[in-house]
Design an enzyme around this catalytic site. Sequence first.
Site, PDB file in Angstrom:
ATOM      1  N   SER A   1      -5.524 -41.450  21.211  1.00 44.87           N
ATOM      2  CA  SER A   1      -4.432 -41.446  22.055  1.00 44.87           C
ATOM      3  C   SER A   1      -2.802 -41.756  22.698  1.00 44.87           C
ATOM      4  CB  SER A   1      -4.133 -42.792  21.562  1.00 44.87           C
ATOM      5  OG  SER A   1      -3.375 -43.924  21.567  1.00 44.87           O
ATOM      6  N   HIS A   2      -1.729 -42.214  21.458  1.00 45.75           N
ATOM      7  CA  HIS A   2       0.009 -42.072  22.398  1.00 45.75           C
ATOM      8  C   HIS A   2       0.100 -40.813  21.085  1.00 45.75           C
ATOM      9  CE1 HIS A   2      -0.398 -44.565  19.070  1.00 45.75           C
ATOM     10  NE2 HIS A   2       0.915 -44.432  18.433  1.00 45.75           N
TER      11      HIS A   2
ATOM     12  N   SER B   1       1.439 -54.123  19.074  1.00 40.70           N
ATOM     13  CA  SER B   1       1.224 -52.383  19.766  1.00 40.70           C
ATOM     14  C   SER B   1       1.490 -51.952  20.962  1.00 40.70           C
ATOM     15  CB  SER B   1       0.337 -51.522  18.431  1.00 40.70           C
ATOM     16  OG  SER B   1      -1.429 -51.714  18.295  1.00 40.70           O
TER      17      SER B   1
END
Length: 538
Positions: free
Chosen positions: A145-146, A386
């Site tokens: 993901s990030h 988030s």
Amino acid sequence: MTDRAGTVAQESDLIDVKALVHAYFTLHPDVSIPEQKVVFGTSGHRGSAFDTAFNEDHIAATTQAIVEYRTKEGITGPLFIGRDTHALSRPAETTALEVLVANGVRALSDEFDGYTPTPAVSHAIITYNRAGHDDQADGIVVTPSHNPPRDGGFKYNPPHGGPADTDATSWIAKRANEIIEGGLRDVKRAEPTAVETYDFLGNYVDDLKNIIDLEAIKKSGLHIGADPLGGASLSYWEAIRDRYGLNLEIVNPVIDPTWRFMTLDWDGKIRMDPSSPSAMASVVARRHDFDILTGNDADADRHGIVTPDGGLMNPNHYLAVAIQYLYANRPGWRDDAAIGKTLVSSSMIDRVAESLGRELLEVPVGFKWFVPGLVDGSVAFGGEESAGASFLRFDGTVWTTDKDGIILALLASEILAKTGKTPSQLYVELTERFGAPAYERVDAGATKAQKAALGKLDGDAIAADELAGEPITAKLSHAPGNGAAIGGVKVVTEDAWFAARPSGTEDVYKIYAESFKGEEHLREVQREAKKIVDAALG
């Protein structure tokens, strides 16, 4: 926060891609060391090859465990597999394909050997399974993901298309560690020559007209900016622009596994987090060049919304606006479809839900909790603080059961096109109706024993009956929406709340807090929250 936060990465911040990939193939984990085991968090197994936490052995063993899990569960359909732009994603995808092919699994990878966002994999699984086949499909997304460029990630999505639940991931992780401990003798591998392909991009982009009013966006002529942040959504944004004739500009069309073009996050790390003001600093700097500007993380399951008048929106603010807009503009949704939120999301959402006359489904952290409701239409929107969310098609049927940062970004343009107001302007209107909450997450130090105790803490163990001058109205250790354990506690008053949860990766616990009485009251809530939790932990 480091004083370099929000500044462009320097050469010394960049990973050595060749060294990282070399470590993937040459370092071998010892699963007697906890940091080197396969561990599934809320979004799969993540780690760095440099730390012997994400290496070929991990992926081979985990894929073999997934094959065995499929057999146990009677899953016999195709397995859709996609990867993002992290340096470790391609080698991990190759390892997984070798194991899938050797085990006779019908694996489908991207038709053009391209990058694949998480929502495109979820969409593919759902599309196949709703078509009436005799078998069921599932999928794997190779992404952290990030997370920073040094990391790799590996997620399993079962036939419902969303993140696997704890029962599945616990079984898979346990079996994978057994396989590694056994020297990988149980792993079957073969050259991945029998891999079929699937047009993830074409099928996903063509279907977008059934969830977003793209014609309204086109007619409005809005000048839209989309920044993939070097991630898997790049070709998708290009295709969306061309397919629907949008006045859309790709802000940064560069893919580079070092992410040298990123501005550093709050802690000085390169992190592709579209909800972080520091990571999005270069995007925010261009906010006046566009009517609306958006960002996505590496696998496009998160969104960031930037407006000329408000800059980067707090994810909680945008979720509240999206909910208010969608439930008033989607007549095909069920009248009793609930609004889903995680319990650490803003109470502004509670007030919006009440004004809409809709049930609020408040669940623990983790998008998996929204999956059943999205599948049957009883939950029309599910969102996390988030910056991860998804919602239903126009006709009230399921779109994705994993977070979709692309549709949330497009929705910002639809909102502006249809209302003439930016999402940030609409949020100001919400605060005029319901009050302006102050919200923040902070970390507090905790030992491993304290973290373990917090994760099992019962709300009744909290002795306090007052928080920041207000009577406590609820002490929760289970989510109101589904009764599931929250892995921590939440304490609520009329105008404020806090939630405390242990970190899965650091020796801290996270305190989420919000007050509708302003910043000063929020600080008081945070101070008392730490005292209340520390007292309960003993």
